[in-house]
Scaffold this motif. Structure first.
Motif, PDB file in Angstrom:
ATOM      1  N   ALA A 292       1.126   9.675  -0.698  1.00 51.95           N
ATOM      2  CA  ALA A 292       0.060   8.772  -1.275  1.00 51.95           C
ATOM      3  C   ALA A 292       0.581   8.409  -2.682  1.00 51.95           C
ATOM      4  CB  ALA A 292      -1.104   9.606  -1.504  1.00 51.95           C
ATOM      5  N   ASP A 293       1.772   8.936  -3.028  1.00 54.98           N
ATOM      6  CA  ASP A 293       2.286   8.443  -4.430  1.00 54.98           C
ATOM      7  C   ASP A 293       3.495   7.657  -4.225  1.00 54.98           C
ATOM      8  OD1 ASP A 293       0.196   9.951  -5.802  1.00 54.98           O
ATOM      9  OD2 ASP A 293       1.600  11.786  -6.110  1.00 54.98           O
ATOM     10  N   SER A 294       3.874   7.300  -2.975  1.00 55.72           N
ATOM     11  CA  SER A 294       5.022   6.359  -2.832  1.00 55.72           C
ATOM     12  C   SER A 294       4.565   5.204  -2.194  1.00 55.72           C
ATOM     13  CB  SER A 294       6.193   7.149  -1.957  1.00 55.72           C
ATOM     14  OG  SER A 294       7.050   6.287  -1.468  1.00 55.72           O
ATOM     15  N   HIS A 295       5.155   3.890  -2.727  1.00 54.98           N
ATOM     16  CA  HIS A 295       4.779   2.818  -2.045  1.00 54.98           C
ATOM     17  C   HIS A 295       5.815   2.245  -1.213  1.00 54.98           C
ATOM     18  CE1 HIS A 295       1.439   3.453  -4.920  1.00 54.98           C
ATOM     19  NE2 HIS A 295       0.901   2.517  -4.263  1.00 54.98           N
TER      20      HIS A 295
ATOM     21  N   THR B 227       0.851  -1.279   0.057  1.00 58.42           N
ATOM     22  CA  THR B 227       0.055  -0.091  -0.082  1.00 58.42           C
ATOM     23  C   THR B 227       0.802   1.282  -0.016  1.00 58.42           C
ATOM     24  OG1 THR B 227      -0.118  -0.042   2.491  1.00 58.42           O
ATOM     25  CG2 THR B 227      -2.000  -1.228   1.408  1.00 58.42           C
ATOM     26  N   ASP B 228       0.313   2.591  -0.215  1.00 61.32           N
ATOM     27  CA  ASP B 228       1.019   3.677  -0.365  1.00 61.32           C
ATOM     28  C   ASP B 228       1.639   4.046   1.041  1.00 61.32           C
ATOM     29  OD1 ASP B 228      -1.061   5.786   0.705  1.00 61.32           O
ATOM     30  OD2 ASP B 228      -2.181   4.437  -0.414  1.00 61.32           O
ATOM     31  N   GLN B 229       2.445   4.904   1.128  1.00 59.95           N
ATOM     32  CA  GLN B 229       2.962   5.337   2.502  1.00 59.95           C
ATOM     33  C   GLN B 229       2.174   6.206   3.382  1.00 59.95           C
ATOM     34  OE1 GLN B 229       6.572   7.477   1.610  1.00 59.95           O
ATOM     35  NE2 GLN B 229       7.830   5.577   1.726  1.00 59.95           N
TER      36      GLN B 229
ATOM     37  N   SER C 167      -1.156   5.369   3.506  1.00 60.52           N
ATOM     38  CA  SER C 167      -2.058   4.307   4.251  1.00 60.52           C
ATOM     39  C   SER C 167      -1.334   3.609   5.177  1.00 60.52           C
ATOM     40  CB  SER C 167      -2.608   3.357   3.080  1.00 60.52           C
ATOM     41  OG  SER C 167      -3.401   4.056   2.152  1.00 60.52           O
TER      42      SER C 167
END
Length: 318
Positions: free
Chosen positions: A255-258, A2-4, A6
């Motif tokens: 939100a754009d980083s995983h 999941t994204d960072q 979250s």
């Protein structure tokens, strides 16, 4: 994975550091914080200017025989409450509304302003138990918060840069404190431009970790909410902190980083007996000996006061 953002929400209560309703709808934080600078940015956007008109109409009808200065001051308070109340419709938790920074060295005036703001929230039909009164952590502000907390009014002590401020706020039973991570980093980078302040070496990160551990060791219930971040690395270094208030641009980056987010702060620390409370003289001396904290606290108060004045000038022009 999941994204960072979250992942972070699983470790820390995420708070939106904005008055922009669209950003809050997008990132769905638990709480929201505002200040005069953020309210000014919000009201400068055309889609929110109707709130300024509503605030001015309220002030004109309430203070029909008042001076222009009195009506503008009331309109500014009403505007902050209108924005805060709308934010309350979007987040399930708390919304922080700030007392005029020009009252930062007047305990009684701060207490009176807090009650005025809550009265305005009540007139809006808001649940005032979800409002945090945001006060600059001067000695006078902390003592005002002590009284307000005794009256059942929860406070957010802001512009925290020193351990003395953090400790005195906890000893005053403040509900929450906001240490300003990025502004601490700014000061040290200016003093030591060639130093490596990356990752865990960031002085703002180190400060919040120290405060967090101290509060947990002494079982202070005061919430630690890191604020004023310059980059997402600072945020990841404080994963596990009670709360982190984050601007929309950094929420977007998370939100754009995983990449994985790892817990850095832990509440399960051994109990240490609480020391005696700081006296006013001790507080002021410790602030005097901390040039970074003194510089940044006064700079922050000046900036919030200047933006409050800009907001009032804007309201005059509507």
């Amino acid at each position: 994975m999941t994204d960072q953002l979250s992942q972070l929400k699983q470790l820390t209560t995420v708070v939106a550091d904005t008055g922009d309703f669209a950003s809050i709808a997008q990132y769905q934080p638990e709480d929201a914080t505002t200040n005069p600078s953020l309210i000014l940015k919000t009201i400068e956007q055309s889609q929110y200017q109707h709130l300024a008109t509503e605030a001015l109409q309220f002030a004109a009808s309430t203070l029909a025989n008042g001076t222009q200065a009195q009506r503008i001051a009331l309109a500014a308070d009403k505007l902050a409450v209108l924005i805060g109340h709308q934010l309350m419709q979007q987040v399930p938790g708390y919304v922080s509304t700030e007392v005029d920074a020009r009252l930062s060295f007047n305990s009684m005036a701060t207490i009176e302003k807090a009650h005025q703001l809550l009265d305005l929230y009540q007139q809006q039909g808001a649940d005032t138990s979800r409002v945090l009164i945001k006060v600059a952590a001067t000695w006078e502000g902390i003592q005002a918060a002590r009284v307000l907390e005794q009256q059942g009014i929860r406070c957010n002590l802001t512009l925290i840069f020193s351990f003395a401020q953090a400790r005195a706020s906890a000893e005053a039973s403040a509900f929450l404190i906001s240490p300003f991570v990025g502004r601490i980093l700014d000061w040290y980078k200016k003093q030591q431009p060639d130093a490596d302040f990356s990752g865990a070496q960031d002085p703002g990160v180190q400060f919040v970790r120290k405060v967090y551990q101290y509060f947990k060791q002494h079982r202070y219930p005061t919430i630690v909410m890191g604020a004023s971040f310059r980059n997402t690395e600072e945020i990841r270094q404080l994963a596990g902190c009670d709360r982190l208030t984050i601007s929309p641009n950094l929420l977007a980056e998370l939100a754009d980083s995983h990449q994985p987010v790892i817990r850095q702060l832990h509440a399960d620390v051994p109990f240490i007996e609480v020391p005696g409370a700081l006296t006013e003289a001790e507080f002021r001396w410790q602030m005097l000996e901390d040039p970074m904290a003194t510089d940044k606290l006064l700079e922050g108060i000046r900036q919030f006061a200047a933006d409050q004045q800009k907001l009032e000038e804007l309201l005059k022009a509507v």
